[in-house]
Design a protein around this motif. Structure first.
Motif, mmCIF file in Angstrom:
data_model
loop_
_atom_site.group_PDB
_atom_site.id
_atom_site.type_symbol
_atom_site.label_atom_id
_atom_site.label_comp_id
_atom_site.label_asym_id
_atom_site.label_seq_id
_atom_site.Cartn_x
_atom_site.Cartn_y
_atom_site.Cartn_z
ATOM 1 N N GLY A 181 0.783 -1.222 0.000
ATOM 2 C CA GLY A 181 0.000 0.000 0.000
ATOM 3 C C GLY A 181 0.816 1.274 0.000
ATOM 4 O O GLY A 181 0.270 2.365 0.163
ATOM 5 N N VAL A 182 2.147 1.150 -0.185
ATOM 6 C CA VAL A 182 3.049 2.297 -0.145
ATOM 7 C C VAL A 182 3.764 2.403 -1.488
ATOM 8 O O VAL A 182 4.144 1.383 -2.081
ATOM 9 C CB VAL A 182 4.080 2.137 0.993
ATOM 10 N N GLN A 183 3.968 3.644 -1.971
ATOM 11 C CA GLN A 183 4.679 3.819 -3.228
ATOM 12 C C GLN A 183 6.042 3.143 -3.140
ATOM 13 O O GLN A 183 6.819 3.398 -2.217
ATOM 14 C CB GLN A 183 4.835 5.304 -3.577
ATOM 15 N N ALA A 184 6.334 2.268 -4.120
ATOM 16 C CA ALA A 184 7.537 1.441 -4.052
ATOM 17 C C ALA A 184 8.555 1.836 -5.111
ATOM 18 O O ALA A 184 9.694 2.195 -4.788
ATOM 19 C CB ALA A 184 7.159 -0.033 -4.227
ATOM 20 N N GLN A 185 8.160 1.782 -6.369
ATOM 21 C CA GLN A 185 9.050 2.124 -7.474
ATOM 22 C C GLN A 185 8.213 2.711 -8.604
ATOM 23 O O GLN A 185 7.025 2.412 -8.714
ATOM 24 C CB GLN A 185 9.798 0.882 -7.982
ATOM 25 N N PRO A 186 8.831 3.511 -9.443
ATOM 26 C CA PRO A 186 8.101 3.972 -10.623
ATOM 27 C C PRO A 186 8.060 2.871 -11.681
ATOM 28 O O PRO A 186 8.938 2.022 -11.751
ATOM 29 C CB PRO A 186 8.940 5.161 -11.101
ATOM 30 N N ASP A 387 7.840 11.644 -4.146
ATOM 31 C CA ASP A 387 8.254 10.660 -3.153
ATOM 32 C C ASP A 387 9.654 10.152 -3.482
ATOM 33 O O ASP A 387 10.334 10.695 -4.343
ATOM 34 C CB ASP A 387 7.239 9.520 -3.102
ATOM 35 N N TYR A 388 10.074 9.106 -2.822
ATOM 36 C CA TYR A 388 11.456 8.637 -2.897
ATOM 37 C C TYR A 388 11.556 7.233 -3.498
ATOM 38 O O TYR A 388 12.412 6.451 -3.112
ATOM 39 C CB TYR A 388 12.083 8.669 -1.498
ATOM 40 N N SER A 389 10.689 6.929 -4.449
ATOM 41 C CA SER A 389 10.654 5.572 -4.990
ATOM 42 C C SER A 389 11.816 5.264 -5.931
ATOM 43 O O SER A 389 11.969 4.126 -6.371
ATOM 44 C CB SER A 389 9.325 5.328 -5.723
ATOM 45 N N THR A 390 12.646 6.261 -6.223
ATOM 46 C CA THR A 390 13.798 6.019 -7.103
ATOM 47 C C THR A 390 15.077 5.725 -6.319
ATOM 48 O O THR A 390 16.140 5.528 -6.926
ATOM 49 C CB THR A 390 14.046 7.233 -8.010
ATOM 50 N N THR A 391 15.012 5.716 -4.983
ATOM 51 C CA THR A 391 16.243 5.567 -4.205
ATOM 52 C C THR A 391 16.841 4.162 -4.300
ATOM 53 O O THR A 391 18.018 3.982 -3.994
ATOM 54 C CB THR A 391 15.992 5.928 -2.735
ATOM 55 N N THR A 392 16.060 3.175 -4.711
ATOM 56 C CA THR A 392 16.640 1.853 -4.975
ATOM 57 C C THR A 392 17.687 1.957 -6.075
ATOM 58 O O THR A 392 18.777 1.370 -5.983
ATOM 59 C CB THR A 392 15.552 0.851 -5.391
ATOM 60 N N GLU A 393 17.359 2.716 -7.121
ATOM 61 C CA GLU A 393 18.313 2.898 -8.213
ATOM 62 C C GLU A 393 19.538 3.680 -7.753
ATOM 63 O O GLU A 393 20.659 3.439 -8.223
ATOM 64 C CB GLU A 393 17.626 3.596 -9.387
ATOM 65 N N LEU A 394 19.357 4.625 -6.816
ATOM 66 C CA LEU A 394 20.498 5.362 -6.271
ATOM 67 C C LEU A 394 21.481 4.401 -5.610
ATOM 68 O O LEU A 394 22.703 4.480 -5.831
ATOM 69 C CB LEU A 394 20.020 6.421 -5.279
ATOM 70 N N SER A 414 18.350 5.289 2.637
ATOM 71 C CA SER A 414 17.296 5.323 3.642
ATOM 72 C C SER A 414 17.421 6.560 4.530
ATOM 73 O O SER A 414 16.423 7.211 4.854
ATOM 74 C CB SER A 414 17.354 4.055 4.498
ATOM 75 N N ASP A 415 18.650 6.889 4.926
ATOM 76 C CA ASP A 415 18.868 8.103 5.723
ATOM 77 C C ASP A 415 18.503 9.348 4.925
ATOM 78 O O ASP A 415 17.969 10.327 5.469
ATOM 79 C CB ASP A 415 20.334 8.190 6.162
ATOM 80 N N LEU A 416 18.787 9.322 3.630
ATOM 81 C CA LEU A 416 18.435 10.446 2.759
ATOM 82 C C LEU A 416 16.918 10.647 2.733
ATOM 83 O O LEU A 416 16.427 11.778 2.787
ATOM 84 C CB LEU A 416 18.971 10.181 1.348
ATOM 85 N N VAL A 417 16.186 9.545 2.641
ATOM 86 C CA VAL A 417 14.724 9.602 2.628
ATOM 87 C C VAL A 417 14.203 10.186 3.938
ATOM 88 O O VAL A 417 13.306 11.042 3.947
ATOM 89 C CB VAL A 417 14.128 8.202 2.389
#
Length: 525
Positions: A181-186, A387-394, A414-417
């Motif tokens: 239920g939470v934005q995960a990735q684009p 939101d921060y759904s691109t941080t996996t790619e980071l 995660s700390d950045l988010v």
């Protein structure tokens, strides 16, 4: 005159089944050309759902079985040729009488046979040699279900064509995707829709497999142990357009209806569950003040009786409810059939047919709804960028480009988010100095020696964009454009095969019906 089975007028229905089937095939072919061609085309209008579907009733199929049985008993010399002509004429007269406006059309063979005997006399009952109401009912169920299974396949094809047409328009439309239920990735809307196309494709494959088991004839099995007459069950199956017989006579008359019904209703339930997931996703967007999925205002939306600002998503609400009704209808059949001894009528009634009809109607509604969606590409991208759904790619880039272990990069991201959300900043709005500071603090927890952030400001800004994340995807079945286009073509190929299969089955049944009529009437000459 062709008699119909009428249904509850409060539910949206369709015109003649045969006219509808032709329109569905035309829609599928048009969409196939549009999707695979170089010039985009808007989706064809979904078919009207305001008329009742037309299905043959039990009287009609009793007439077909009687024609087939008459042919078989004459050919196998169970009935002499002269009497055979009398029976042919009697069976034909009963059918023609039943086709008259207002005429009685009995569904029970014990009420049907007296009509034949009134014309042919007691010898007319010889047509019934080697048959029972048990195998007649088992056959009747399969004939009715066969008609509805093919109708369901047509509805599935129509809805899948609409999914593919919509996907073809949104190959580059970036949207948020969710887990828990939470934005995960684009992802892209096309990638998202193709997932459902593939899932519904499994239902189409299951339906074809189920049809192969359904389209076997029980006729001639009698009550359960055949008879002493030389009944040619293979000939009966051929005359009625079946692909073969249910071989064991006990299974044919007593068991087959149960597990075949469970298979078909379970298949409907499975498809409805997937449909419910899709509708719930759409409905979630309507919780937002500015949703990126909307329904074109009109017959599929409605205003509140008190709140003028509301545009209620009736199309979604109705379809969610109907998907639940399909699941409930399937459960009803299983409960009716549970713990019942062979020979009982509980699982030989019309619950399977009702479930198939309800599911077909749901797929038609879904095609109509998809045709009326309005997708706001800019609003969808805004939701992703907020939101921060691109941080996996980071984290992936740090490992791939700077040899930073994934878990270290993951912790930094995660700390950045946490910092960004605390300060109500979007990923791209965090100053690069702060990004560097967060990285230096994060890696210390792993005793990682290289505390200087290894990316330039430009590299960082690119890394947190949805466009970069999608274009960087390399995995099979991912949202990158090349893979989406490949999957779109593959799903279109599957749809073409499904449409060809449906056309083939309908053609086989039409040809069998024509041959039965010709053979039957020739014997009466």
């Amino acid at each position: 005159m062709n008699h119909e089975t009428r249904h509850d007028p409060i539910k949206p229905r369709r015109k003649s089944a045969y006219r509808l089937h032709a329109r569905r095939m035309t829609t599928c072919i048009a969409l196939a050309v549009a999707i695979m061609g170089s010039v985009p085309m808007m989706p064809a209008q979904a078919q009207s759902t305001d008329k009742a579907p037309v299905y043959h009733d039990a009287f009609y199929f009793l007439g077909e079985m009687n024609k087939a049985s008459t042919v078989m008993v004459i050919e196998n010399k169970i009935v002499p040729t002269g009497l055979g002509k009398t029976i042919v004429n009697a069976v034909d007269q009963v059918i023609r009488d039943g086709d008259q406006p207002g005429a009685k059309r009995p569904a029970d063979y014990l009420q049907y046979e007296p009509l034949i005997l009134a014309i042919a006399g007691p010898d007319g009952s010889r047509m019934h040699s080697g048959r029972s109401r048990q195998d007649i009912l088992a056959t009747n169920r399969r004939l009715m279900q066969r008609e509805r299974v093919l109708d369901l396949m047509a509805a599935m094809n129509q809805s899948k064509a609409q999914i593919l047409a919509l996907a073809a328009q949104h190959v580059d439309t970036i949207v948020p995707a969710y887990t828990n239920g939470v934005q995960a990735q684009p992802t892209t809307f096309a990638h998202y829709l193709l997932a459902f196309a593939e899932a519904f494709g499994r239902d189409s494959a299951r339906l074809q497999e189920a049809y192969a088991r359904l389209n076997l004839s029980p006729l001639g099995a009698a009550a359960l142990g055949t008879s002493s007459f030389p009944v040619d069950r293979h000939r009966l199956a051929e005359l009625l357009g079946f692909d073969g017989t249910v071989e064991n006579s006990y299974d044919a008359a007593q068991l087959g209806a149960l597990d075949t019904g469970v298979e078909l209703t379970s298949l409907c339930s499975n498809a409805a569950l997937t449909m419910g997931i899709l509708m719930q996703d759409f409905h979630t967007q309507y919780h937002q003040p500015y949703p990126w999925i909307m329904i074109q205002e009109g017959r599929l939306t409605g205003t509140s009786s008190i709140m003028p600002q509301k545009r209620n998503p009736y199309g979604i609400n109705i379809l969610r409810l109907q998907a639940s009704e399909v699941v409930g209808s399937a459960m009803t059949y299983e409960i009716e059939a549970h713990n019942v001894s062979p020979g009982m009528p509980d699982y030989k009634r019309d619950q399977v047919e009702k479930t198939l009809e309800l599911t077909s109607d749901a797929f038609i509604k879904m095609a109509d709804l998809l045709n009326n969606l309005v997708i706001d590409k800019q609003r969808a991208l805004q939701e992703v960028d907020a939101d921060y759904s691109t941080t996996t790619e980071l984290a992936d880039i740090l490992q791939r480009e700077a040899d930073v272990p994934f878990r270290v990069g993951h912790h930094f991201a995660s700390d950045l988010v946490t910092y960004g959300r605390t300060n109500k900043l979007k990923p791209g709005d965090i100053s690069f100095d702060v990004v560097q500071q967060i990285y230096a603090e994060a890696v210390k927890k792993f005793d990682f020696e290289r505390t200087q952030f290894p990316l330039t400001q430009a590299q960082y800004q690119t890394a947190v964009t949805a466009q970069n994340m999608l274009s960087s995807s390399k995995g099979l079945g991912g949202p990158q454009r090349a893979e989406v286009m490949r999957m779109l073509g593959a799903e279109q190929d599957k749809l073409n095969r499904d449409s060809a299969w449906l056309q083939q089955q309908r053609q086989k049944l039409a040809q069998a019906s024509q041959r039965l009529d010709q053979t039957f009437h020739k014997l009466g000459e």
